[in-house]
Design a protein around this motif. Structure first.
Motif, PDB file in Angstrom:
ATOM      1  N   GLN A  42    -118.654 -32.407  54.573  1.00 62.13           N
ATOM      2  CA  GLN A  42    -118.674 -32.783  53.078  1.00 62.13           C
ATOM      3  C   GLN A  42    -117.843 -31.554  52.253  1.00 62.13           C
ATOM      4  O   GLN A  42    -117.148 -31.931  51.610  1.00 62.13           O
ATOM      5  CB  GLN A  42    -120.120 -33.656  51.716  1.00 62.13           C
ATOM      6  CG  GLN A  42    -119.227 -33.580  51.061  1.00 62.13           C
ATOM      7  CD  GLN A  42    -118.985 -35.294  50.910  1.00 62.13           C
ATOM      8  OE1 GLN A  42    -118.571 -35.984  51.740  1.00 62.13           O
ATOM      9  NE2 GLN A  42    -117.680 -35.390  49.943  1.00 62.13           N
ATOM     10  N   SER A  43    -118.667 -30.687  52.587  1.00 60.90           N
ATOM     11  CA  SER A  43    -117.829 -29.371  52.055  1.00 60.90           C
ATOM     12  C   SER A  43    -116.348 -29.245  52.587  1.00 60.90           C
ATOM     13  O   SER A  43    -115.636 -29.259  51.478  1.00 60.90           O
ATOM     14  CB  SER A  43    -118.749 -28.042  52.062  1.00 60.90           C
ATOM     15  OG  SER A  43    -119.372 -28.276  51.812  1.00 60.90           O
ATOM     16  N   LEU A  96    -114.637 -31.306  53.679  1.00 59.41           N
ATOM     17  CA  LEU A  96    -113.690 -32.277  52.608  1.00 59.41           C
ATOM     18  C   LEU A  96    -113.316 -32.132  51.430  1.00 59.41           C
ATOM     19  O   LEU A  96    -111.589 -32.682  50.541  1.00 59.41           O
ATOM     20  CB  LEU A  96    -114.068 -33.462  53.184  1.00 59.41           C
ATOM     21  CG  LEU A  96    -113.983 -34.084  53.980  1.00 59.41           C
ATOM     22  CD1 LEU A  96    -115.070 -35.706  54.748  1.00 59.41           C
ATOM     23  CD2 LEU A  96    -113.135 -34.455  55.713  1.00 59.41           C
ATOM     24  N   GLU A  97    -113.904 -31.757  50.520  1.00 55.08           N
ATOM     25  CA  GLU A  97    -113.965 -31.465  49.287  1.00 55.08           C
ATOM     26  C   GLU A  97    -112.966 -30.565  48.825  1.00 55.08           C
ATOM     27  O   GLU A  97    -111.926 -30.118  48.244  1.00 55.08           O
ATOM     28  CB  GLU A  97    -114.814 -31.418  48.616  1.00 55.08           C
ATOM     29  CG  GLU A  97    -115.784 -32.603  48.303  1.00 55.08           C
ATOM     30  CD  GLU A  97    -117.649 -32.317  47.303  1.00 55.08           C
ATOM     31  OE1 GLU A  97    -117.769 -31.069  47.332  1.00 55.08           O
ATOM     32  OE2 GLU A  97    -117.928 -33.239  48.084  1.00 55.08           O
ATOM     33  N   ILE A 126    -123.288 -32.489  58.067  1.00 54.02           N
ATOM     34  CA  ILE A 126    -123.207 -34.096  57.680  1.00 54.02           C
ATOM     35  C   ILE A 126    -122.645 -32.802  56.302  1.00 54.02           C
ATOM     36  O   ILE A 126    -122.009 -33.250  55.658  1.00 54.02           O
ATOM     37  CB  ILE A 126    -124.013 -34.826  56.701  1.00 54.02           C
ATOM     38  CG1 ILE A 126    -122.717 -35.695  56.232  1.00 54.02           C
ATOM     39  CG2 ILE A 126    -125.357 -34.425  56.602  1.00 54.02           C
ATOM     40  CD1 ILE A 126    -121.245 -36.094  56.546  1.00 54.02           C
ATOM     41  N   VAL A 127    -123.573 -31.202  55.851  1.00 56.30           N
ATOM     42  CA  VAL A 127    -123.223 -30.535  54.674  1.00 56.30           C
ATOM     43  C   VAL A 127    -122.032 -30.397  54.332  1.00 56.30           C
ATOM     44  O   VAL A 127    -121.134 -30.189  53.735  1.00 56.30           O
ATOM     45  CB  VAL A 127    -124.501 -30.460  54.485  1.00 56.30           C
ATOM     46  CG1 VAL A 127    -125.047 -29.090  53.065  1.00 56.30           C
ATOM     47  CG2 VAL A 127    -125.670 -30.798  54.173  1.00 56.30           C
ATOM     48  N   ARG A 165    -119.794 -24.339  49.366  1.00 54.78           N
ATOM     49  CA  ARG A 165    -118.090 -24.150  49.512  1.00 54.78           C
ATOM     50  C   ARG A 165    -117.485 -23.065  48.884  1.00 54.78           C
ATOM     51  O   ARG A 165    -115.874 -23.087  49.300  1.00 54.78           O
ATOM     52  CB  ARG A 165    -118.140 -25.360  47.662  1.00 54.78           C
ATOM     53  CG  ARG A 165    -117.627 -26.439  48.559  1.00 54.78           C
ATOM     54  CD  ARG A 165    -117.177 -28.206  48.489  1.00 54.78           C
ATOM     55  NE  ARG A 165    -115.945 -27.699  46.997  1.00 54.78           N
ATOM     56  CZ  ARG A 165    -115.953 -28.263  45.766  1.00 54.78           C
ATOM     57  NH1 ARG A 165    -116.905 -28.864  45.662  1.00 54.78           N
ATOM     58  NH2 ARG A 165    -115.259 -28.472  45.102  1.00 54.78           N
TER      59      ARG A 165
END
Length: 87
Positions: A67-68, A70-71, A63-64, A4
């Motif tokens: 998610q990163s 979006l965060e 997907i990983v 991230r």
């Protein structure tokens, strides 16, 4: 966590640009559906986040990574006092 931290966010008028691992993803601010009950600064359709921009358009965002991304978007917009809705 290291993954991230490698994500950089650039905000432009009407879009968010994601920079990660030498790849770029541009996400346009979408119009919310007419029945949306939230007042939000950015409305992002998750279905629009599936591949990186050219020249990496063949690379699928897993997907990983999603998610990163979006965060990182939420954190950056929060820093600027803006809200985001993902649908």
């Amino acid at each position: 966590m290291a993954r991230r931290s490698a994500i950089q966010i650039e905000m432009t008028e009407g879009a968010i640009r994601i920079l990660s691992g030498g790849r770029v993803l541009t996400i346009a601010n979408s119009a919310p559906p007419p029945d949306a009950d939230e007042d939000t600064d950015f409305f992002i359709r998750l279905d629009d986040i599936d591949h990186w921009d050219a020249p990496d358009e063949e690379v699928v965002i897993d997907i990983v990574e999603l998610q990163s991304i979006l965060e990182a978007i939420e954190e950056e917009l929060e820093r600027h006092g803006l809200s985001v809705t993902f649908e």
